[in-house]
Design an enzyme around this catalytic site. Structure first.
Site, PDB file in Angstrom:
ATOM      1  CB  SER A 193      -0.948   0.027   1.204  1.00  0.00           C
ATOM      2  OG  SER A 193      -0.236   0.284   2.397  1.00  0.00           O
ATOM      3  CE  LYS A 215      -2.190   1.993   4.781  1.00  0.00           C
ATOM      4  NZ  LYS A 215      -1.385   0.837   5.213  1.00  0.00           N
TER       5      LYS A 215
END
Length: 232
Positions: free
Chosen positions: A153, A191
């Site tokens: 991701s 993230k």
């Protein structure tokens, strides 16, 4: 002598029993050890039972009892809900301001603490498996640790599956920084942090993943990305 996987499974079962009084399921064991199938867990449990470390209890579903632990076990593993790199002891992973004569060539041992998800959040395993040596001039001051990246991701930020993320331990970060975020005291993920009013957004660097938004009381910052270590 136990293999690394046998050792990891034994400590995982032991800690889950201490926390909840209930052994983990085979699916939970498979995910914790990053195995592809439950058959690998069956083989590990059989090996531990044959060596006298665990005992299966009759007439109870998935019932296991830890009989003993290896002498080398000093501290139990904490699972994701207790993930906190503050367990790093002494000067390991700490970078001090350089002395005037320091040319930055010295190395610093960095503990590798487990795995971190760059994708769907997975448990971050808090057992120090080994250390790596990094040049001091690649790190900022403070305490550091490393986590093995799993998932894709963050590929557009140059973070690939299998990389070691070098993390500076801290409990706050500016918007736009890439952080280790602990969600609901259960799942840890890597993230980019975005603040949207009172909410916190955890943003992927891959269009295949959506941005996830949480209330401020649901996310705790465990550290900030300061570098990557990659083998070719």
């Amino acid at each position: 002598m136990l293999t690394r996987k046998q050792h990891e499974l034994l400590r995982f079962i032991h800690e889950r029993l201490k926390e909840t009084g209930v052994p983990p399921s085979f699916e939970e064991m498979k995910e914790a050890l990053d195995l592809r199938s439950k058959s690998g867990i069956h083989r590990l449990i059989t090996a531990l039972e044959e060596r006298g470390f665990i005992r299966r209890l009759p007439n109870r579903a998935r019932a296991l009892e830890v009989v003993r632990l290896p002498e080398s076990v000093q501290q139990p593993i904490r699972q994701a809900r207790n993930f906190a790199p503050s367990v790093i002891e002494g000067s390991l992973g700490r970078v001090r301001p350089p002395a005037p004569e320091d040319d930055g060539s010295r190395s610093v041992p960095i503990p590798v603490m487990g795995r971190i998800a760059a994708g769907t959040p997975i448990s971050a395993i808090q057992s120090r498996s080994h250390t790596i040596s990094m040049p001091a001039d690649m790190l900022s001051t403070g305490e550091h640790y490393a986590l093995e990246v799993r998932g894709d991701s963050m590929i557009e930020a140059g973070i690939l599956d299998g990389d070691l993320a070098l993390i500076r331990k801290c409990d706050s970060a500016d918007t736009g920084e890439i952080v280790v975020a602990l969600i609901d005291d259960e799942e840890a993920t890597l993230k980019r942090l975005r603040r949207k009013g009172a909410s916190i957004a955890l943003e992927a660097a891959n269009p295949a993943y959506e941005t996830r938004i949480f209330g401020p009381d649901r996310v705790r910052i465990q550290g900030r990305l300061v570098g990557l270590y990659r083998r070719y």
